[in-house]
Design a protein around this motif. Sequence first.
Motif, mmCIF file in Angstrom:
data_model
loop_
_atom_site.group_PDB
_atom_site.id
_atom_site.type_symbol
_atom_site.label_atom_id
_atom_site.label_comp_id
_atom_site.label_asym_id
_atom_site.label_seq_id
_atom_site.Cartn_x
_atom_site.Cartn_y
_atom_site.Cartn_z
ATOM 1 N N GLN A 293 17.190 45.799 14.973
ATOM 2 C CA GLN A 293 18.413 45.184 15.051
ATOM 3 C C GLN A 293 19.742 45.919 15.313
ATOM 4 O OE1 GLN A 293 18.504 41.392 14.619
ATOM 5 N NE2 GLN A 293 16.479 41.849 15.122
ATOM 6 N N PRO A 294 19.775 46.496 16.579
ATOM 7 C CA PRO A 294 20.784 47.450 16.801
ATOM 8 C C PRO A 294 22.074 46.947 17.173
ATOM 9 C CG PRO A 294 19.277 47.119 18.827
ATOM 10 C CD PRO A 294 18.863 46.514 17.548
ATOM 11 N N ALA A 295 23.078 47.676 17.046
ATOM 12 C CA ALA A 295 24.306 46.999 17.278
ATOM 13 C C ALA A 295 24.513 46.906 19.011
ATOM 14 C CB ALA A 295 25.296 47.813 16.807
ATOM 15 N N ALA A 296 24.021 47.854 19.769
ATOM 16 C CA ALA A 296 23.912 48.174 21.121
ATOM 17 C C ALA A 296 22.976 48.870 21.580
ATOM 18 C CB ALA A 296 25.464 48.797 21.549
ATOM 19 N N VAL A 297 22.502 48.645 22.823
ATOM 20 C CA VAL A 297 21.513 49.138 23.575
ATOM 21 C C VAL A 297 21.797 49.967 24.784
ATOM 22 C CG1 VAL A 297 19.058 48.889 24.510
ATOM 23 C CG2 VAL A 297 19.943 47.476 22.737
ATOM 24 N N LEU A 298 21.663 51.251 24.745
ATOM 25 C CA LEU A 298 21.771 51.994 26.069
ATOM 26 C C LEU A 298 20.439 52.266 26.774
ATOM 27 C CD1 LEU A 298 24.364 54.699 24.589
ATOM 28 C CD2 LEU A 298 25.050 52.593 25.762
ATOM 29 N N ALA A 299 20.489 52.002 28.044
ATOM 30 C CA ALA A 299 19.158 52.209 28.734
ATOM 31 C C ALA A 299 19.572 52.848 30.104
ATOM 32 C CB ALA A 299 18.776 50.575 28.936
ATOM 33 N N ALA A 300 18.697 54.036 29.849
ATOM 34 C CA ALA A 300 18.962 55.045 31.037
ATOM 35 C C ALA A 300 17.653 54.600 32.199
ATOM 36 C CB ALA A 300 18.228 56.521 30.669
ATOM 37 N N LEU B 48 25.238 45.539 31.516
ATOM 38 C CA LEU B 48 26.413 46.055 31.880
ATOM 39 C C LEU B 48 26.133 47.329 32.583
ATOM 40 C CD1 LEU B 48 28.526 45.580 28.465
ATOM 41 C CD2 LEU B 48 28.511 44.062 30.326
ATOM 42 N N PRO B 49 26.834 47.640 33.715
ATOM 43 C CA PRO B 49 26.404 48.775 34.413
ATOM 44 C C PRO B 49 27.418 49.792 34.030
ATOM 45 C CG PRO B 49 28.126 47.389 35.863
ATOM 46 C CD PRO B 49 27.554 46.517 34.542
ATOM 47 N N PHE B 50 26.963 51.050 33.965
ATOM 48 C CA PHE B 50 27.857 52.152 33.572
ATOM 49 C C PHE B 50 27.340 53.282 34.315
ATOM 50 C CE2 PHE B 50 28.911 56.008 31.240
ATOM 51 C CZ PHE B 50 30.139 55.776 30.951
ATOM 52 N N SER B 51 28.210 53.847 35.291
ATOM 53 C CA SER B 51 27.957 55.314 36.062
ATOM 54 C C SER B 51 28.497 56.458 35.037
ATOM 55 C CB SER B 51 28.709 55.374 37.405
ATOM 56 O OG SER B 51 28.593 54.259 38.024
ATOM 57 N N SER B 52 27.393 57.046 34.403
ATOM 58 C CA SER B 52 27.724 58.051 33.370
ATOM 59 C C SER B 52 28.687 58.975 33.886
ATOM 60 C CB SER B 52 26.359 58.612 33.012
ATOM 61 O OG SER B 52 25.900 59.651 33.838
ATOM 62 N N ARG B 53 28.370 59.955 34.988
ATOM 63 C CA ARG B 53 28.958 60.864 35.341
ATOM 64 C C ARG B 53 29.257 62.070 34.151
ATOM 65 N NH1 ARG B 53 31.514 56.844 37.091
ATOM 66 N NH2 ARG B 53 33.561 56.505 35.380
ATOM 67 N N ASP B 54 28.166 61.745 33.100
ATOM 68 C CA ASP B 54 28.299 62.853 31.910
ATOM 69 C C ASP B 54 29.508 62.626 31.317
ATOM 70 O OD1 ASP B 54 25.730 63.942 32.526
ATOM 71 O OD2 ASP B 54 26.577 65.417 34.010
ATOM 72 N N ASN B 55 30.125 61.368 31.164
ATOM 73 C CA ASN B 55 31.286 61.276 30.363
ATOM 74 C C ASN B 55 31.270 60.602 29.198
ATOM 75 O OD1 ASN B 55 33.953 60.614 29.706
ATOM 76 N ND2 ASN B 55 34.701 60.259 32.137
ATOM 77 N N ALA B 56 31.291 61.386 27.901
ATOM 78 C CA ALA B 56 31.174 60.781 26.591
ATOM 79 C C ALA B 56 32.295 59.987 26.391
ATOM 80 C CB ALA B 56 30.834 61.924 25.778
ATOM 81 N N ASP B 57 33.338 60.187 26.802
ATOM 82 C CA ASP B 57 34.677 59.372 26.344
ATOM 83 C C ASP B 57 34.766 58.441 26.913
ATOM 84 O OD1 ASP B 57 35.440 61.597 24.939
ATOM 85 O OD2 ASP B 57 36.824 62.336 26.525
ATOM 86 N N ALA B 58 34.077 57.901 28.426
ATOM 87 C CA ALA B 58 34.140 56.893 28.976
ATOM 88 C C ALA B 58 33.090 55.942 28.251
ATOM 89 C CB ALA B 58 33.899 57.198 30.540
ATOM 90 N N LEU B 59 31.993 56.341 27.911
ATOM 91 C CA LEU B 59 30.955 55.550 27.460
ATOM 92 C C LEU B 59 31.407 55.218 26.237
ATOM 93 C CD1 LEU B 59 27.954 54.589 27.195
ATOM 94 C CD2 LEU B 59 27.351 56.763 26.601
ATOM 95 N N ILE B 60 32.033 55.851 25.345
ATOM 96 C CA ILE B 60 32.632 55.460 23.996
ATOM 97 C C ILE B 60 33.632 54.449 24.309
ATOM 98 C CG2 ILE B 60 33.849 56.028 21.904
ATOM 99 C CD1 ILE B 60 32.583 58.853 22.075
ATOM 100 N N ALA B 61 34.431 54.542 25.190
ATOM 101 C CA ALA B 61 35.315 53.285 25.425
ATOM 102 C C ALA B 61 34.762 52.055 25.815
ATOM 103 C CB ALA B 61 36.413 53.742 26.519
ATOM 104 N N ARG B 62 33.532 52.480 26.715
ATOM 105 C CA ARG B 62 32.734 51.035 27.093
ATOM 106 C C ARG B 62 32.255 50.419 25.899
ATOM 107 N NH1 ARG B 62 30.668 49.898 32.239
ATOM 108 N NH2 ARG B 62 32.650 51.048 32.925
ATOM 109 N N LEU B 63 31.745 51.213 25.011
ATOM 110 C CA LEU B 63 31.176 50.776 23.722
ATOM 111 C C LEU B 63 31.919 49.816 23.224
ATOM 112 C CD1 LEU B 63 28.210 53.473 22.876
ATOM 113 C CD2 LEU B 63 27.767 51.060 23.272
ATOM 114 N N ARG B 64 33.178 50.479 22.952
ATOM 115 C CA ARG B 64 34.137 49.905 21.773
ATOM 116 C C ARG B 64 34.675 48.400 22.602
ATOM 117 N NH1 ARG B 64 35.671 53.024 17.755
ATOM 118 N NH2 ARG B 64 35.554 55.645 18.051
ATOM 119 N N ALA B 65 34.860 48.491 23.798
ATOM 120 C CA ALA B 65 35.024 47.221 24.318
ATOM 121 C C ALA B 65 34.021 46.105 24.219
ATOM 122 C CB ALA B 65 35.408 47.450 25.680
ATOM 123 N N ALA B 66 32.920 46.457 24.276
ATOM 124 C CA ALA B 66 31.512 45.566 24.121
ATOM 125 C C ALA B 66 31.650 44.995 22.546
ATOM 126 C CB ALA B 66 30.380 46.116 24.591
#
Length: 406
Positions: free
Chosen positions: A46-53, A92-110
């Motif tokens: 029962q995760p809070a979010a799923v990240l799929a590579a 939800l699409p996410f172009s990682s570009r090895d950017n942890a800050d952008a991923l955290i921001a996307r997660l917080r919005a979701a």
Amino acid sequence: MSQAGPILFVSNAERPAFIAALDEARFFPVVDTDWASAARAVEQMQPAAVLAAMHGGHEPHIALLAKKIADQPLYLPLIALDARSTLPPNALPFSSRDNADALIARLRAAMRVRTLHATVLRRLPELRVAPPDADPVRDATVLLVGRGAAYPALSVALGERMGVIGALSIEAAAKHLNSRDIDGVVLAEGFTPRVTDAFLTVLAEDTRFRNLPVVVTAHQLVQSYDLPNLELISGEPAKIAANALPLIRQHAMEAQLSRTLRSIDAGGWLDPRSGLLTVEAFARDFSKAVEQTLGRGGGLSVARFAFDPGNPRAQLDAARILSRLMRQMDFGAAQKDGSVIVVFAETDFRTAHMIARRLSAVMRHTSNGKHEMRSDPVVSVDSLSPSDTARSLLARLSADASRAAS
């Protein structure tokens, strides 16, 4: 914004550094699983979010995982990392570009949408308020900005799924953003990188638009922007529309949930879909307004916006425009005959006519990209006279509208 459950990271390869940064940020604990076990892991953990590579090995499993996530009673964000093909409707699409800050921001919005959904589910039993629609994208509106060769095809591809507002210039786009409820912006070709940069900078600096999905189709970004749902999606118009859809759906869901909460707070007298009063609440308030105006004097005017019965989306767009733009003293409702009626308190006929004309001008800019059905209302305006009742004023207004349409 705490929710029970970890973040589930799905991949058949080693965890990249920017995923490990989530652990370091103490955002959520991250649990790894492979693609073959992903659907079962969702059910068990029962995760809070799923990240799929999306780096390979996902093809046989992505549809099952997406369906398992979509079937959860509470919104569960699924973020697809570096997808190269068309995504499932809830990924939800996410172009990682090895950017942890952008991923955290996307997660917080979701996660904010997930928290909002949990709040609505908790409070729905308080009143007889209709639960949100299963798929809010049918009521979503996207702003398409561009003037290149791909613009017509993008308009059609987006219009098959949602309402589309077209803008050939940044200036026109800004006007629509200020007057409409927009669920996403698609910035297509036709602008220089400098113009694109200026537009994104303005969006990032305005708190109203900071969480708005923004899809850029024709440029690489010249810098980072404080826009959690900014995404680069290139390719054919059909692919751009399909992969932009999940971000737009999430924003439309957030807006829908917010309207539902306002309806709950208003005792169920607000329509969660339109943002205006329910038909029953409108009838009650209109009768009181007529009675009070006749008793103490003053002005009261009413405008009716009638639409083509073959274009039911036009009524919803108009209702949302009115809920956003009308004055606090005014009130209105979407009627069962497909029209929208607005009451202008303390307003004479001439002023009401001017206001109604301005509002109808805003409504005309929305079209469906597939059918090019425009929202051109037939507008009738009338004012309360000393011999009127609430029923006679509305009857006269409807008769005026029938004559205007004929």
